[in-house]
Structures are given as C-alpha cells and as structure tokens.
Design a protein around this motif. Structure first.
Motif, PDB file in Angstrom:
ATOM      1  N   SER A  41       0.909  -3.746   1.997  1.00 35.32           N
ATOM      2  CA  SER A  41      -0.277  -3.257   2.852  1.00 35.32           C
ATOM      3  C   SER A  41      -0.840  -1.801   2.492  1.00 35.32           C
ATOM      4  O   SER A  41      -1.735  -1.326   3.025  1.00 35.32           O
ATOM      5  CB  SER A  41       0.183  -3.037   4.511  1.00 35.32           C
ATOM      6  OG  SER A  41       0.276  -4.326   4.574  1.00 35.32           O
ATOM      7  N   VAL A  42      -0.453  -1.165   1.305  1.00 35.35           N
ATOM      8  CA  VAL A  42      -0.766   0.177   1.139  1.00 35.35           C
ATOM      9  C   VAL A  42      -1.279   0.201  -0.464  1.00 35.35           C
ATOM     10  O   VAL A  42      -0.810  -0.205  -1.155  1.00 35.35           O
ATOM     11  CB  VAL A  42       0.531   1.156   1.194  1.00 35.35           C
ATOM     12  CG1 VAL A  42      -0.071   2.460   0.544  1.00 35.35           C
ATOM     13  CG2 VAL A  42       0.854   1.385   2.549  1.00 35.35           C
ATOM     14  N   LEU A  43      -2.689   1.000  -0.500  1.00 33.34           N
ATOM     15  CA  LEU A  43      -3.129   0.997  -1.831  1.00 33.34           C
ATOM     16  C   LEU A  43      -3.310   2.532  -2.026  1.00 33.34           C
ATOM     17  O   LEU A  43      -4.302   3.175  -1.444  1.00 33.34           O
ATOM     18  CB  LEU A  43      -4.434   0.542  -1.830  1.00 33.34           C
ATOM     19  CG  LEU A  43      -5.037  -0.066  -3.032  1.00 33.34           C
ATOM     20  CD1 LEU A  43      -4.012  -1.270  -3.663  1.00 33.34           C
ATOM     21  CD2 LEU A  43      -6.133  -1.067  -2.784  1.00 33.34           C
ATOM     22  N   SER A  44      -2.378   3.053  -2.741  1.00 33.78           N
ATOM     23  CA  SER A  44      -2.615   4.523  -2.812  1.00 33.78           C
ATOM     24  C   SER A  44      -2.895   4.782  -4.429  1.00 33.78           C
ATOM     25  O   SER A  44      -2.420   4.084  -5.239  1.00 33.78           O
ATOM     26  CB  SER A  44      -0.963   4.667  -2.715  1.00 33.78           C
ATOM     27  OG  SER A  44      -1.092   6.183  -2.129  1.00 33.78           O
ATOM     28  N   PHE A  45      -3.772   5.933  -4.501  1.00 34.86           N
ATOM     29  CA  PHE A  45      -4.254   5.910  -6.126  1.00 34.86           C
ATOM     30  C   PHE A  45      -4.920   7.177  -6.139  1.00 34.86           C
ATOM     31  O   PHE A  45      -5.282   8.074  -5.165  1.00 34.86           O
ATOM     32  CB  PHE A  45      -5.170   4.827  -6.203  1.00 34.86           C
ATOM     33  CG  PHE A  45      -6.665   4.843  -5.323  1.00 34.86           C
ATOM     34  CD1 PHE A  45      -6.759   4.228  -4.123  1.00 34.86           C
ATOM     35  CD2 PHE A  45      -7.724   5.691  -5.739  1.00 34.86           C
ATOM     36  CE1 PHE A  45      -7.778   4.215  -3.150  1.00 34.86           C
ATOM     37  CE2 PHE A  45      -8.913   5.819  -4.850  1.00 34.86           C
ATOM     38  CZ  PHE A  45      -8.845   4.913  -3.674  1.00 34.86           C
ATOM     39  N   VAL A  46      -5.124   7.801  -7.308  1.00 32.82           N
ATOM     40  CA  VAL A  46      -5.869   8.778  -7.601  1.00 32.82           C
ATOM     41  C   VAL A  46      -7.043   8.324  -8.565  1.00 32.82           C
ATOM     42  O   VAL A  46      -6.843   7.311  -9.423  1.00 32.82           O
ATOM     43  CB  VAL A  46      -5.009   9.850  -8.218  1.00 32.82           C
ATOM     44  CG1 VAL A  46      -4.009  10.423  -7.420  1.00 32.82           C
ATOM     45  CG2 VAL A  46      -4.153   9.293  -9.487  1.00 32.82           C
ATOM     46  N   VAL A  47      -7.734   9.217  -9.010  1.00 31.08           N
ATOM     47  CA  VAL A  47      -9.040   9.059  -9.687  1.00 31.08           C
ATOM     48  C   VAL A  47      -9.137  10.153 -10.608  1.00 31.08           C
ATOM     49  O   VAL A  47      -9.038  11.239 -10.339  1.00 31.08           O
ATOM     50  CB  VAL A  47     -10.475   8.702  -9.164  1.00 31.08           C
ATOM     51  CG1 VAL A  47     -11.642   8.587 -10.295  1.00 31.08           C
ATOM     52  CG2 VAL A  47     -10.293   7.756  -8.117  1.00 31.08           C
ATOM     53  N   ASP A  48      -9.198   9.741 -12.284  1.00 31.76           N
ATOM     54  CA  ASP A  48      -8.901  11.014 -13.170  1.00 31.76           C
ATOM     55  C   ASP A  48      -9.983  12.101 -12.861  1.00 31.76           C
ATOM     56  O   ASP A  48     -11.095  11.682 -12.714  1.00 31.76           O
ATOM     57  CB  ASP A  48      -9.314  10.368 -14.484  1.00 31.76           C
ATOM     58  CG  ASP A  48      -8.038   9.503 -14.989  1.00 31.76           C
ATOM     59  OD1 ASP A  48      -6.900   9.507 -14.386  1.00 31.76           O
ATOM     60  OD2 ASP A  48      -8.097   8.704 -15.902  1.00 31.76           O
ATOM     61  N   GLY A  49      -9.554  13.248 -12.855  1.00 32.65           N
ATOM     62  CA  GLY A  49     -10.553  14.425 -12.714  1.00 32.65           C
ATOM     63  C   GLY A  49     -11.223  14.601 -11.408  1.00 32.65           C
ATOM     64  O   GLY A  49     -12.292  15.467 -11.213  1.00 32.65           O
ATOM     65  N   VAL A  50     -10.819  13.884 -10.470  1.00 32.88           N
ATOM     66  CA  VAL A  50     -11.274  13.971  -8.902  1.00 32.88           C
ATOM     67  C   VAL A  50     -10.270  14.447  -8.181  1.00 32.88           C
ATOM     68  O   VAL A  50      -9.127  13.657  -7.999  1.00 32.88           O
ATOM     69  CB  VAL A  50     -11.869  12.613  -8.649  1.00 32.88           C
ATOM     70  CG1 VAL A  50     -12.689  12.866  -7.364  1.00 32.88           C
ATOM     71  CG2 VAL A  50     -13.293  12.235  -9.565  1.00 32.88           C
ATOM     72  N   HIS A  51     -10.439  15.193  -7.149  1.00 30.69           N
ATOM     73  CA  HIS A  51      -9.588  15.427  -6.021  1.00 30.69           C
ATOM     74  C   HIS A  51      -9.688  14.620  -5.075  1.00 30.69           C
ATOM     75  O   HIS A  51     -10.605  14.092  -4.505  1.00 30.69           O
ATOM     76  CB  HIS A  51      -9.850  16.785  -5.341  1.00 30.69           C
ATOM     77  CG  HIS A  51      -8.773  17.702  -4.807  1.00 30.69           C
ATOM     78  ND1 HIS A  51      -8.634  17.041  -3.531  1.00 30.69           N
ATOM     79  CD2 HIS A  51      -7.838  18.450  -4.976  1.00 30.69           C
ATOM     80  CE1 HIS A  51      -7.273  18.008  -3.015  1.00 30.69           C
ATOM     81  NE2 HIS A  51      -6.995  18.814  -4.006  1.00 30.69           N
ATOM     82  N   PRO A  52      -8.481  13.961  -4.599  1.00 29.60           N
ATOM     83  CA  PRO A  52      -8.446  13.089  -3.552  1.00 29.60           C
ATOM     84  C   PRO A  52      -9.126  13.325  -2.029  1.00 29.60           C
ATOM     85  O   PRO A  52      -9.964  12.553  -1.458  1.00 29.60           O
ATOM     86  CB  PRO A  52      -7.096  12.742  -3.186  1.00 29.60           C
ATOM     87  CG  PRO A  52      -6.215  13.305  -4.213  1.00 29.60           C
ATOM     88  CD  PRO A  52      -7.033  14.271  -5.003  1.00 29.60           C
TER      89      PRO A  52
END
Lengths: 407, 138
Positions: A334-345
């Motif tokens: 149930s958890v989708l944790s992610f980051v995007v290159d060059g972008v602050h969450p």
C-alpha cells in the motif's frame, strides 16, 4: 478485485465526495490517517446523543451501557487479532502510546545496564526514540538490523545481532516510509529461539493484512485506530498475559488501582492496571464500528484489492522519466514512496495539492531511512480500500504535470 | 522604493496571472532563475529549518541598511523566498520591523505563510525581523 464493490465502498465515506482547490479530492495520504466510513461517524454521534457517560465507575444506567460498549471494543479487538484473552488487549491512545508503555514498563522490570534492544533500520521515530530514552536511562544498548537498497531487512545480520545480551526485539510489520512487509514470523521465531520477546509495530499493517497474534506468537503488538478507519485518540497494545502481569503499571491514577491508602496502593488487574484515567471513550467505542466495517469487507479481500491497486500504480509511475521508487521490497503493502531527479519532494506535494491530490512529502518520521537513501525525503502516496484506479490515473496525470512544471 | 511600493508592484505583477497554475509557474521561474546565495553561506549558521524544505538566510548591513540574501532547496520555496527578499531587503531596521507584509495574502499565496505549512517561510520572515530588531538595538 471483484470481491470489493468499490462504488459501494466509496459511498460509505462522505468526505471522499468533497472537492479540494476546486478539484475532486484524490486522497492518497492513508498512511498518515484514513478517512472514516459513515458507520463510524454515526457511531460517534450516537455515542454523544445516546450514551455519553464515564466508564468503569458508575452505578447508573448510562455508565453501564457506555462501559459495556467500551468493553465490546476490547472483545472485538481480541477477535480481530485472535488474542487468547480479552484482558490481553490494553486500550491506549495510539501506537506511540502503546510502544512507550512497553518501553517504560517492560524497561523498568527487565532492562539493565549493558543489555541490548534490537530495532530495525526502517523504524518510525516512535519505535526508535522510546528505546533510545530507555537505553539512556538504563545504560542499555540499541542495536539496529540493517536493510538493503530495496528496503528489505538483512536477516543474516539480524541473526548475528541476537545474543545473550538481547532483552527485546521491536520491529515494524510494514514500513510507513517504504511499504516493506517484514518477515515478522521469522523475526519472532529467531528471537524466541533464545527466549527474547518481540514487539511488533503494526500501525501500517493492521488495516492491510490479517494478523493473528497466536499464530505469530508475538509478545506485544501495537497499533492505532485512526489508521484503520476509526477515530483518532485510540490505539491498542496487545501483550501476552504473563509479560503484562510481570510489568509494573504505566501511569498512576483512577481505574488502575485496587485499593489506595496513603501508605500503599495495590494495583488493579489486567487490563485496567495499564489504563489509568478516563480513556477516550468515544474513540474506544467507535473502534468497534471500524472493526465491524473491516470485517464486513473482509481483510483478505481488502489486501487483494489493495495489492492489485499498488501493482497498477507501480507500473504506471515507473514509466515517468526521472522517477525513482524508494522501497522496492518483494513484499510490499500500500505504499508508493518515490523521488524525482532534480525535484524537491515538497514542490511536488504543493503542486499535487493544488490539483486536489493529497500525498505526504518529507521524511515520514523515519529520518534514518532517508539518510540511508541519501535523500531529504520522498513523496509518498499511500492507499486504502476506497482508492480506485481512477485515483491512481489522476495522481499519475498530476505527477506528470508537476514534473513538467518543476524540471 | 518603500516596502509598500514594492509590495504594490508585486501585487500588480501577479494580477496578470489569473490561474493558480500561472502564478506557480512564475514563482517556479523566479526560484530557478535567481542564484540567491553563495554556497559558502549555506551553513548551519544561516539555516532556518522548516520541516521539509530548508531555507538559508544571510544578512548584511551596508550603510545602515539591512540587506538579505536567501535560498532554499525546494524551488517553490525559493521563489517565495526571493519575493520576500525583494520586499524586505535594502531598508532600514525600523522599516523592516514595522513592515506589514500584506502582499502574500493579496497575491493569493497566504497558505504558504501559515504556521502549519512546513516550508520554513514564516520562520524566515520572523528571522528577518529579528535581524532588524538586533540592528536597531545595536
């Protein structure tokens, strides 16, 4: 997926019909708290319109019916987690309160200088800080089970950490920041092989998967009501009878005593020994409505539905350029944790909010997890049974839009 | 220009943008364009900890006026920070202490100054005023 009638489920949650920032709400912050079904909201109203009175004290009618209703919850929880006895279910304020209770009381009775407590690298702060405080007070040592880059615990390292010095193991069932489902049964069996008790933090597990405390043979289990469709301010500590009896009381006050004189107080029996003061009666009573609701849907149906939704979301999100999932354990919930290159969450969270999409951003009260991945935080979309593929589609579209604006 | 004249100008600038989307695109643009603070000042001494995005604020006194440089690791926060710097930097301590920051509200970004917002912006404004008070009391 057909076992959950999603349109019916959604209709049970009044809040899901509202708009946010002029857009239909897409609520994906269920790891923080879930929305409440109408049966729970009605139970709250009903409690105050029909039975409000203090529990465990009065001789009068209202006090008796509210006490009965409160005790119904205890038995519902007992059945829900398959505890042997109803008095092994302690009603607390929430998971944090439950863990602090064990840290304080088990700590007082059983932890001494030089002894060790084992936690894992993926714990929420509420399963780190109480143990650090205890270790500081007692001169005990905190040991941490490491995890790999996928967010799975290193079970070999865990086996090596267990020793004659180990006095308690406290680990999370499901990681709030990564979604990892830990091999709890194996963790418990390894600890029990050297007679070490285990506390399981089930704050992110209880609403998603079936938990049988006798089958697991777990010694303590902690969870919160508000993450399982019940009101805030109520939680549970399950503990094995013998352990709870061997522990001193938590707080002093009303309800937890048998007899008080100024010379000496004798303590009440389980569970009341650990329930000093007037509890959150309303939330306590309404927790049973939430458990009924979950039982009606069926926890296994909920799990199957949410697993399919998570797989759907995972497949969609990895198609977005620059997205990196944080937490790719083989067993996830149930958890989708992610980051995007060059972008602050944080920036992603702000744009999604403008689109009516509620996610959580930041370290999720699990800073050591973020440190291991070398990031300030993640964006976390967390699912509940009322989420739909349309929610996921809207979220993915919103995320694409945010990334286009921000990159 | 006085603090209020700068605020009024910003309000006028933002009036061009009807949609929230355009406003944010403008703020993001500001955040991307402005190299606000020298890396050497991005130290713990100048950090203002929001819960999620970090903000650095570096004050300088030049000829009795207080100048600020600021930065953030999140681009929206950085854009907002640059607006705040634009308004408050280069004025006397008294002007900064007395400033009523109405522009954020009027350009429809009030939510970012709410104490529950975890972006460190409100703490930054407080810190700017504290620097001004400190300068006043020198």
């Amino acid at each position: 997926m057909e076992k959950i009638d999603i349109q019916k489920v959604r209709a049970d949650f009044p809040l899901l019909r509202r708009e946010v920032n002029g857009k239909p709400l897409v609520y994906l912050d269920n790891g923080a708290t879930t929305q409440k079904p109408k049966v729970v909201i009605d139970a709250i109203t009903n409690y105050y319109s029909d039975m409000n009175s203090n529990v465990h004290r009065g001789v009068h009618y209202l006090s008796q019916i509210s006490t009965d209703a409160f005790e119904v919850t205890r038995r519902k929880v007992q059945e829900f987690i398959n505890a042997k006895e109803d008095f092994e279910v302690i009603i607390t304020k929430g998971t944090t309160d439950s863990i602090n209770l064990v840290a304080t009381c088990y700590g007082k009775a059983f932890i001494h200088e030089g002894e060790e407590i084992i936690i894992s690298a993926m714990e929420h702060h509420s399963n780190i800080v109480p143990w650090q405080m205890l270790c500081e007070e007692k001169g005990a040592v905190l040991r941490v089970i490491p995890m790999n880059a996928k967010g799975e615990l290193d079970m070999g390292a865990y086996a090596n950490l267990l020793s004659a010095k180990t006095k308690l193991v406290s680990v999370t069932y499901v990681s709030n920041a990564l979604g990892t489902i830990n091999p709890i049964k194996e963790i418990i069996d390894l600890a029990h092989a050297i007679n070490v008790p285990v506390l399981v933090d089930a704050a992110q597990g209880i609403q998603h998967l079936a938990i049988d405390v006798q089958k697991l043979d777990v010694d303590f289990l902690a969870f919160s009501g508000h993450k399982m469709y019940a009101p805030t301010g109520v939680g549970v500590l399950y503990g094995k009878k013998d352990l709870l009896n061997a522990m001193p009381p938590y707080q002093g006050g009303g309800d937890m005593i048998k007899e008080v004189t100024f010379e000496k107080t004798t303590y009440n029996e389980l569970p009341f020994k650990f329930e000093a003061g007037t509890p959150n009666i309303e939330a306590g009573i309404c927790l049973s409505a939430a458990i009924d609701y979950i039982n009606e849907l069926g926890i296994d149906n909920i799990k199957a539905y949410e697993d399919e939704l998570l797989a759907y979301a995972t497949n969609k999100i990895i198609e977005i350029p620059g997205v990196q999932l944080i937490g790719e354990a083989a067993q996830k919930s149930s958890v989708l944790s992610f980051v995007v290159d060059g972008v602050h969450p944080y920036d992603i969270g702000v744009i999604l909010d403008k689109l009516g999409i509620a996610v959580r951003t930041g370290h999720h009260c699990a800073q050591p997890v973020m440190d291991q991945f070398g990031i300030p935080g993640t964006v976390r979309a967390s699912l509940a049974v009322y989420n739909t593929k349309e929610d996921i589609d809207n979220f993915i579209a919103g995320l694409n839009r945010a990334v286009n604006m921000l990159v | 220009m006085t603090i209020n004249e700068i605020q009024d100008e910003l309000i006028e600038d933002f009036a061009f943008y009807g949609e929230w989307m355009e406003k944010y695109e403008y703020i993001i643009q500001l955040g991307k364009e402005v190299p606000l603070i020298d890396e050497k000042y991005k130290t713990d001494q100048f950090i203002i900890k929001g819960c999620q995005s970090k903000v650095w604020l570096y004050p300088e006194v030049i000829e009795g006026k207080l100048f600020f440089k600021a930065d953030s690791d999140a681009v929206i926060t950085k854009g907002l920070v640059s607006l705040m710097v634009k308004v408050l930097s280069g004025h006397t301590a008294k002007e900064i202490v007395d400033a009523d920051l109405y522009f954020i509200d009027q350009i429809g970004l009030k939510e970012h100054l709410s104490p529950t917002r975890a972006n460190g912006l409100l703490s930054m404004v407080k810190q700017m005023k504290l620097y001004a008070i400190a300068l006043q009391n020198r």
